[in-house]
Design a protein around this motif. Structure first.
Motif, PDB file in Angstrom:
ATOM      1  N   GLU A 130       0.834  -1.200   0.000  1.00 29.22           N
ATOM      2  CA  GLU A 130       0.000   0.000   0.000  1.00 29.22           C
ATOM      3  C   GLU A 130       0.876   1.259   0.000  1.00 29.22           C
ATOM      4  O   GLU A 130       0.588   2.232  -0.713  1.00 29.22           O
ATOM      5  N   ALA A 131       1.959   1.233   0.782  1.00 25.89           N
ATOM      6  CA  ALA A 131       2.853   2.396   0.853  1.00 25.89           C
ATOM      7  C   ALA A 131       3.489   2.677  -0.503  1.00 25.89           C
ATOM      8  O   ALA A 131       3.590   3.838  -0.928  1.00 25.89           O
ATOM      9  N   CYS A 132       3.890   1.624  -1.207  1.00 30.51           N
ATOM     10  CA  CYS A 132       4.533   1.796  -2.517  1.00 30.51           C
ATOM     11  C   CYS A 132       3.562   2.293  -3.571  1.00 30.51           C
ATOM     12  O   CYS A 132       3.969   2.933  -4.551  1.00 30.51           O
ATOM     13  N   GLN A 133       2.297   1.997  -3.393  1.00 30.76           N
ATOM     14  CA  GLN A 133       1.291   2.484  -4.327  1.00 30.76           C
ATOM     15  C   GLN A 133       0.938   3.944  -4.077  1.00 30.76           C
ATOM     16  O   GLN A 133       0.458   4.638  -4.977  1.00 30.76           O
ATOM     17  N   GLU A 134       1.195   4.401  -2.845  1.00 30.39           N
ATOM     18  CA  GLU A 134       0.835   5.767  -2.471  1.00 30.39           C
ATOM     19  C   GLU A 134       1.993   6.750  -2.581  1.00 30.39           C
ATOM     20  O   GLU A 134       1.787   7.959  -2.715  1.00 30.39           O
ATOM     21  N   LYS A 135       3.232   6.244  -2.544  1.00 31.90           N
ATOM     22  CA  LYS A 135       4.391   7.130  -2.491  1.00 31.90           C
ATOM     23  C   LYS A 135       5.535   6.553  -3.314  1.00 31.90           C
ATOM     24  O   LYS A 135       5.693   5.332  -3.387  1.00 31.90           O
ATOM     25  N   LYS A 136       6.348   7.410  -3.907  1.00 29.53           N
ATOM     26  CA  LYS A 136       7.511   6.967  -4.680  1.00 29.53           C
ATOM     27  C   LYS A 136       8.711   6.835  -3.752  1.00 29.53           C
ATOM     28  O   LYS A 136       9.131   7.812  -3.125  1.00 29.53           O
ATOM     29  N   TYR A 137       9.252   5.620  -3.668  1.00 27.68           N
ATOM     30  CA  TYR A 137      10.444   5.374  -2.852  1.00 27.68           C
ATOM     31  C   TYR A 137      11.667   5.198  -3.736  1.00 27.68           C
ATOM     32  O   TYR A 137      11.579   4.712  -4.866  1.00 27.68           O
ATOM     33  N   ASP A 138      12.821   5.576  -3.167  1.00 30.38           N
ATOM     34  CA  ASP A 138      14.083   5.429  -3.885  1.00 30.38           C
ATOM     35  C   ASP A 138      14.801   4.142  -3.514  1.00 30.38           C
ATOM     36  O   ASP A 138      15.659   3.676  -4.272  1.00 30.38           O
ATOM     37  N   ILE A 139      14.467   3.569  -2.370  1.00 27.64           N
ATOM     38  CA  ILE A 139      15.050   2.283  -1.959  1.00 27.64           C
ATOM     39  C   ILE A 139      14.156   1.649  -0.898  1.00 27.64           C
ATOM     40  O   ILE A 139      13.505   2.349  -0.108  1.00 27.64           O
ATOM     41  N   ILE A 140      14.122   0.314  -0.902  1.00 24.30           N
ATOM     42  CA  ILE A 140      13.250  -0.423   0.014  1.00 24.30           C
ATOM     43  C   ILE A 140      14.045  -1.518   0.702  1.00 24.30           C
ATOM     44  O   ILE A 140      14.728  -2.316   0.041  1.00 24.30           O
ATOM     45  N   LEU A 141      13.978  -1.570   2.033  1.00 23.02           N
ATOM     46  CA  LEU A 141      14.541  -2.665   2.810  1.00 23.02           C
ATOM     47  C   LEU A 141      13.388  -3.584   3.179  1.00 23.02           C
ATOM     48  O   LEU A 141      12.449  -3.156   3.869  1.00 23.02           O
ATOM     49  N   LEU A 142      13.440  -4.834   2.733  1.00 26.21           N
ATOM     50  CA  LEU A 142      12.294  -5.724   2.846  1.00 26.21           C
ATOM     51  C   LEU A 142      12.675  -7.015   3.564  1.00 26.21           C
ATOM     52  O   LEU A 142      13.499  -7.793   3.066  1.00 26.21           O
ATOM     53  N   ASP A 143      12.062  -7.246   4.725  1.00 25.58           N
ATOM     54  CA  ASP A 143      12.285  -8.487   5.454  1.00 25.58           C
ATOM     55  C   ASP A 143      11.573  -9.631   4.730  1.00 25.58           C
ATOM     56  O   ASP A 143      10.524  -9.431   4.110  1.00 25.58           O
ATOM     57  N   ILE A 144      12.145 -10.831   4.797  1.00 23.77           N
ATOM     58  CA  ILE A 144      11.519 -11.976   4.143  1.00 23.77           C
ATOM     59  C   ILE A 144      10.530 -12.681   5.059  1.00 23.77           C
ATOM     60  O   ILE A 144       9.379 -12.920   4.698  1.00 23.77           O
ATOM     61  N   MET A 145      10.970 -13.019   6.264  1.00 22.86           N
ATOM     62  CA  MET A 145      10.127 -13.809   7.168  1.00 22.86           C
ATOM     63  C   MET A 145       9.189 -12.893   7.945  1.00 22.86           C
ATOM     64  O   MET A 145       9.566 -12.301   8.961  1.00 22.86           O
ATOM     65  N   MET A 146       7.960 -12.774   7.452  1.00 22.27           N
ATOM     66  CA  MET A 146       6.948 -11.968   8.126  1.00 22.27           C
ATOM     67  C   MET A 146       5.660 -12.765   8.217  1.00 22.27           C
ATOM     68  O   MET A 146       5.405 -13.653   7.385  1.00 22.27           O
ATOM     69  N   PRO A 147       4.825 -12.501   9.219  1.00 26.72           N
ATOM     70  CA  PRO A 147       3.530 -13.191   9.292  1.00 26.72           C
ATOM     71  C   PRO A 147       2.663 -12.815   8.100  1.00 26.72           C
ATOM     72  O   PRO A 147       2.787 -11.740   7.528  1.00 26.72           O
ATOM     73  N   GLY A 148       1.784 -13.736   7.706  1.00 25.77           N
ATOM     74  CA  GLY A 148       0.973 -13.485   6.520  1.00 25.77           C
ATOM     75  C   GLY A 148       1.817 -13.722   5.280  1.00 25.77           C
ATOM     76  O   GLY A 148       2.498 -14.729   5.140  1.00 25.77           O
ATOM     77  N   ARG A 149       1.828 -12.764   4.365  1.00 30.12           N
ATOM     78  CA  ARG A 149       2.593 -12.894   3.119  1.00 30.12           C
ATOM     79  C   ARG A 149       4.044 -12.492   3.355  1.00 30.12           C
ATOM     80  O   ARG A 149       4.328 -11.432   3.896  1.00 30.12           O
ATOM     81  N   SER A 150       4.958 -13.346   2.953  1.00 31.92           N
ATOM     82  CA  SER A 150       6.380 -13.104   3.179  1.00 31.92           C
ATOM     83  C   SER A 150       6.896 -12.036   2.220  1.00 31.92           C
ATOM     84  O   SER A 150       6.224 -11.642   1.255  1.00 31.92           O
ATOM     85  N   GLY A 151       8.139 -11.611   2.483  1.00 30.60           N
ATOM     86  CA  GLY A 151       8.761 -10.646   1.590  1.00 30.60           C
ATOM     87  C   GLY A 151       8.924 -11.179   0.177  1.00 30.60           C
ATOM     88  O   GLY A 151       8.768 -10.443  -0.798  1.00 30.60           O
ATOM     89  N   LEU A 152       9.228 -12.484   0.065  1.00 31.79           N
ATOM     90  CA  LEU A 152       9.365 -13.087  -1.258  1.00 31.79           C
ATOM     91  C   LEU A 152       8.037 -13.069  -2.010  1.00 31.79           C
ATOM     92  O   LEU A 152       8.004 -12.887  -3.227  1.00 31.79           O
ATOM     93  N   GLU A 153       6.934 -13.258  -1.283  1.00 31.42           N
ATOM     94  CA  GLU A 153       5.614 -13.262  -1.918  1.00 31.42           C
ATOM     95  C   GLU A 153       5.187 -11.868  -2.346  1.00 31.42           C
ATOM     96  O   GLU A 153       4.563 -11.694  -3.399  1.00 31.42           O
ATOM     97  N   ILE A 154       5.510 -10.891  -1.539  1.00 31.77           N
ATOM     98  CA  ILE A 154       5.022  -9.544  -1.809  1.00 31.77           C
ATOM     99  C   ILE A 154       5.920  -8.780  -2.782  1.00 31.77           C
ATOM    100  O   ILE A 154       5.473  -7.827  -3.446  1.00 31.77           O
ATOM    101  N   CYS A 155       7.183  -9.193  -2.910  1.00 35.35           N
ATOM    102  CA  CYS A 155       8.143  -8.462  -3.751  1.00 35.35           C
ATOM    103  C   CYS A 155       7.682  -8.284  -5.197  1.00 35.35           C
ATOM    104  O   CYS A 155       7.781  -7.169  -5.736  1.00 35.35           O
ATOM    105  N   PRO A 156       7.178  -9.326  -5.879  1.00 32.42           N
ATOM    106  CA  PRO A 156       6.747  -9.119  -7.270  1.00 32.42           C
ATOM    107  C   PRO A 156       5.651  -8.069  -7.409  1.00 32.42           C
ATOM    108  O   PRO A 156       5.590  -7.356  -8.414  1.00 32.42           O
ATOM    109  N   PHE A 157       4.787  -7.967  -6.402  1.00 28.31           N
ATOM    110  CA  PHE A 157       3.723  -6.967  -6.452  1.00 28.31           C
ATOM    111  C   PHE A 157       4.287  -5.563  -6.218  1.00 28.31           C
ATOM    112  O   PHE A 157       3.856  -4.593  -6.852  1.00 28.31           O
TER     113      PHE A 157
END
Length: 232
Positions: free
Chosen positions: A42-69
């Motif tokens: 949601e944040a990426c859809q609302e704002k333009k970021y120059d770099i993203i630090l993304l954890d992989i192991m998270m509850p619900g959808r993991s970082g690997l799952e959400i990265c393509p979106f």
């Protein structure tokens, strides 16, 4: 000082907040925190970021799952941060659109250094003087250096920062063979340290974009025992 919008995504709030504190001490002021994958998207859809630090192991959808979106919303460099450090995990991260991989526990200042390196590449591409227009033509595809754009058979093709940097390097040196080590040192600006998977994955990501059949490349080819070259 590089000015940049930074997004940190980690379900461990203490780690996210610690990293944000370190970045602020290093002069970065625009930092947003999110603690799950859906909020990050949601944040990426609302704002333009120059770099993203993304954890992989998270509850619900993991970082690997959400990265393509996230990739559909931005071409900003994505640095995976995770407790997993196997070659398979790294390849999985690169395959879904990641640009770098940091294993917990980590030195925060090392992360800052990697962020700076990624930003120098990404922001240089995005802000280069448009009057210095340079276009490389290779049959079915063209690369516009000043616009940081890839066009394949007349259609714009999204290209993450490091994939574009590697492709641009090949375009500037057509018909020359480069070893994986040479490519890593030229594009990533670091010594390889016995890991050639990064180059291999990024070459595959280039082929997915420029080749009619990535399994039988006609442009970016492998020279057995030596490395890769882009044929013009």
């Amino acid at each position: 000082m590089l000015e940049a919008n930074i997004l940190i995504v980690d379900d461990e709030k203490s780690i996210a907040e610690m990293m944000a504190t370190v970045l602020r001490k290093e002069g970065f002021t625009s930092i947003d925190l999110r603690f799950d994958g859906e909020a990050a998207l949601e944040a990426c859809q609302e704002k333009k970021y120059d770099i993203i630090l993304l954890d992989i192991m998270m509850p619900g959808r993991s970082g690997l799952e959400i990265c393509p979106f996230i990739r559909t919303a931005t071409d900003a460099p994505i640095l995976f941060i995770t407790a997993k450090g196997s070659d398979f995990d790294k390849l999985s991260g690169f395959a879904v659109g990641g640009d770098d991989y940091i294993t917990k526990p980590f030195n925060p200042l090392e992360v800052v250094a990697r962020i700076r390196a990624q930003l120098r590449r990404h922001l240089h591409i995005g802000r280069k003087d448009q009057s210095d227009r340079k276009v490389y033509h290779f049959g079915r595809f063209q690369v516009n250096e000043s616009e940081a754009s890839l066009t394949v058979e007349g259609a714009d093709v999204p290209c993450p920062a490091l994939v574009f940097q590697l492709l641009l390097f090949f375009c500037k040196h057509p018909n020359r063979v480069f070893s994986k080590r040479q490519l890593y040192e030229e594009v990533w600006g670091e010594e390889m340290y016995n890991d050639d998977n990064t180059v291999m994955v990024h070459v595959h990501r280039i082929r997915e974009r420029i080749e009619a059949d990535p399994s039988r490349p006609q442009y970016l080819i492998n020279v057995r025992g030596l490395g890769y070259k882009l044929v013009q």
